[in-house]
Every structure is written in C-alpha cells, then in structure tokens.
Design an enzyme around this catalytic site. Structure first.
Site, PDB file in Angstrom:
ATOM      1  N   PRO A  86       0.805  -1.230   0.000  1.00  0.00           N
ATOM      2  CA  PRO A  86       0.000   0.000   0.000  1.00  0.00           C
ATOM      3  C   PRO A  86       0.836   1.278   0.000  1.00  0.00           C
ATOM      4  O   PRO A  86       0.320   2.354  -0.310  1.00  0.00           O
ATOM      5  CB  PRO A  86      -0.841  -0.109   1.278  1.00  0.00           C
ATOM      6  CG  PRO A  86      -0.257  -1.210   2.075  1.00  0.00           C
ATOM      7  CD  PRO A  86       0.517  -2.090   1.154  1.00  0.00           C
ATOM      8  N   GLU A 113       3.048  -7.788   8.547  1.00  0.00           N
ATOM      9  CA  GLU A 113       3.208  -6.344   8.713  1.00  0.00           C
ATOM     10  C   GLU A 113       4.016  -5.730   7.573  1.00  0.00           C
ATOM     11  O   GLU A 113       4.125  -4.523   7.467  1.00  0.00           O
ATOM     12  CB  GLU A 113       3.892  -6.035  10.049  1.00  0.00           C
ATOM     13  CG  GLU A 113       3.060  -6.404  11.263  1.00  0.00           C
ATOM     14  CD  GLU A 113       1.643  -5.844  11.187  1.00  0.00           C
ATOM     15  OE1 GLU A 113       1.509  -4.616  11.096  1.00  0.00           O
ATOM     16  OE2 GLU A 113       0.698  -6.647  11.210  1.00  0.00           O
ATOM     17  N   ARG A 151      -4.861  -8.305 -20.381  1.00  0.00           N
ATOM     18  CA  ARG A 151      -5.859  -7.903 -21.389  1.00  0.00           C
ATOM     19  C   ARG A 151      -5.308  -6.874 -22.369  1.00  0.00           C
ATOM     20  O   ARG A 151      -5.919  -6.615 -23.406  1.00  0.00           O
ATOM     21  CB  ARG A 151      -7.158  -7.446 -20.744  1.00  0.00           C
ATOM     22  CG  ARG A 151      -7.063  -6.212 -19.899  1.00  0.00           C
ATOM     23  CD  ARG A 151      -8.242  -6.105 -18.951  1.00  0.00           C
ATOM     24  NE  ARG A 151      -9.537  -6.141 -19.646  1.00  0.00           N
ATOM     25  CZ  ARG A 151      -9.998  -5.176 -20.428  1.00  0.00           C
ATOM     26  NH1 ARG A 151      -9.286  -4.083 -20.608  1.00  0.00           N
ATOM     27  NH2 ARG A 151     -11.166  -5.275 -21.024  1.00  0.00           N
ATOM     28  N   ASP A 166     -11.530   1.099 -24.319  1.00  0.00           N
ATOM     29  CA  ASP A 166     -11.826   0.974 -22.893  1.00  0.00           C
ATOM     30  C   ASP A 166     -11.857   2.315 -22.190  1.00  0.00           C
ATOM     31  O   ASP A 166     -11.286   3.284 -22.644  1.00  0.00           O
ATOM     32  CB  ASP A 166     -10.744   0.148 -22.193  1.00  0.00           C
ATOM     33  CG  ASP A 166     -10.918  -1.320 -22.481  1.00  0.00           C
ATOM     34  OD1 ASP A 166     -11.894  -1.670 -23.137  1.00  0.00           O
ATOM     35  OD2 ASP A 166     -10.055  -2.086 -22.043  1.00  0.00           O
TER      36      ASP A 166
END
Ligand code: ADE
Length: 255
Positions: A86, A113, A151, A166
């Site tokens: 993150p 962690e 893709r 897209d």
C-alpha cells in the site's frame, strides 16, 4: 510476455487466473503466467518465511533471505521486480500499459506487517499500490495487475473489443451501454442508439464519455486526450451546458 507471481498462498491466486480473458490468454500462449510459493525458497526443515521485528512492536515481518533467493532465481536482464504494497506508486491504466510493454514482470505479494526494509531498498525495482486501502496481503493486488496487463496483450480480447475503446484508454470514462429489451420496466434506450446512423451514434458515445467523465471524475479531463470538438463540449459543460444542447445541434447539422 511472462509474469511470475510469488506468494505464500498460491491457492488464493492460481484459480483466479484459470478462467475468462486471462485463462484464455494463458491457454493461447499470449502470456506466460506462473504462480510460485515463496516457501520453496525458504531454508530449513520448517521453511520459515517470517520473523519478529527488531525494536519490538506487534506482528511479523517477511524475512529477507527467501525473497532474495526467489528474486535471484527469477530475475533476468529484462525483468521488472515489483513488490505489491500500500505504500507503493499508485497503479493506473498508464502503469498497466507500461508493464504490458515489458517482457517480464515479477510480482511479489507482501504479507503480515510487511517485508524487511532491505528487500525494498536493494532488491526490488519498485513498490506498487492498487489503491489507498489496506489488504491482508498483496495477492488480490497482484491479480489486479496481472489481469490489467494480460488484457493489453495483442489478441487477448479477441473479438470482444479493442483496448483502445476501454475506459481510461484516452483518459475518459466509458459511455453508457444498453442491450435488449428496448424498454425495460418502463425505461427506454436513447433514440440515437436505434437510429442506425453510425456517425451520429459514434458522436453520441464520445459526447457521453466526456459528459460522464465531467460528472464523475472531472480531474481526468485535465490530462485526457481530447479532440477539438470534445474540448468544446468540456468548455460548454463548464458554462452549464448539458449533452442535450449538443445532441440537438448534432442532429441539426447532421440531417
Ligand atoms: N497489500 C496490502 N494492501 C495493498 C494495496 N492497497 N496495494 C497493493 N498491495 C497491497
């Protein structure tokens, strides 16, 4: 293109890569996607991959040795080694395109962690986040990256559509889509889509893509790849106009 996914939970990852567009792309050899168990690179009878943090505090940290051994085994001269975390760079369609043009991606799924800082600093090329929320590990994030990249491989979408159409391909959201029935629970389909006038329909799709982006993700318009007409629509929306103003105009100039 080759993609290696390294995880402590291969069972979370492998089934998700078996079906649909990704499964077919793998079967057809458009992408060589391999899932590895990090434990295979851990030493000792118990193949331990985590340990307690120096300095105390809760949780466990992924040990550097198995990750180092795995990266050494998988890395080639043209590899990009990415740690899903993150705290990484934000994943976008632009990053997907960048990765899709590379011959080899190694996706490392963090757990617990986090991983020992020396792995981040010295062994991976980059850290990548799929968004500002915390998952229990990088597996779901690696699947997101693997699918977005697969893709984009030439031929992966077959007849289903070109990736250039897209959402985000031009920095815009997609226009609305409709299928039969023409009236569903009293809700109709826009007349223009049943007009058979292909030029008018294409214009409507572009107009609605710009409108939807204006309404929902206005900041995307600052960097979107717009034609002069599309830019004129944006300027109009800024002054309070709506698609109806331009649809009437399109019809008038078209008929
Ligand atoms: N691991 C945990 N949360 C994540 C996120 N948001 N993106 C990438 N990897 C993660």
């Amino acid at each position: 293109m080759r993609v290696d996914i390294v995880t402590l939970f291969p069972g979370m990852v492998e089934p998700a890569l078996a079906d649909s567009i990704v499964g077919r792309a793998r079967e057809r050899g458009l992408v060589d996607l391999r899932v590895h168990n990090l434990r295979d690179w851990a030493a000792g009878k118990h193949r331990v991959t985590d340990d307690t943090p120096f300095g105390g505090g809760g949780g466990m940290i992924m040990k550097p040795e198995p990750l180092a051994a795995c990266i050494e085994a998988l890395r080639g001269p043209e590899s990009r080694v990415v740690l899903l975390d993150p705290a990484g760079r934000r994943f976008t369609q632009e990053v997907a395109r960048e990765y899709a043009s590379r011959p080899h991606l190694v996706l490392l799924c963090g757990r617990y962690e986090g991983v020992d800082e020396r792995v981040r600093e010295h062994l991976v090329d980059e850290e990548l986040s799929i968004g500002d929320y915390v998952l229990s590990g990088g597996e779901a994030a690696a699947l997101v990256v693997a699918e977005a990249v697969t893709r984009l491989q030439p031929g992966a979408l077959g007849d289903a559509g070109a990736p250039t159409r897209d959402s985000f391909s031009r920095g815009l959201l997609e226009h609305p889509h409709y299928t039969r029935p023409e009236v569903f629970q009293g809700w109709g389909v826009p007349d223009v889509l049943r007009s058979g006038d292909h030029a008018l329909i294409e214009r409507w799709k572009r107009l609605m893509a710009v409108w939807r982006t204006w309404q929902r993700r206005r900041e995307l318009l600052e960097t979107a790849d717009l034609s002069p007409e599309e830019q004129k629509w944006v300027d109009g929306f800024r002054q309070g106009r709506t698609p109806d103003d331009y649809l009437a105009q399109g019809r008038a100039t078209h008929e």
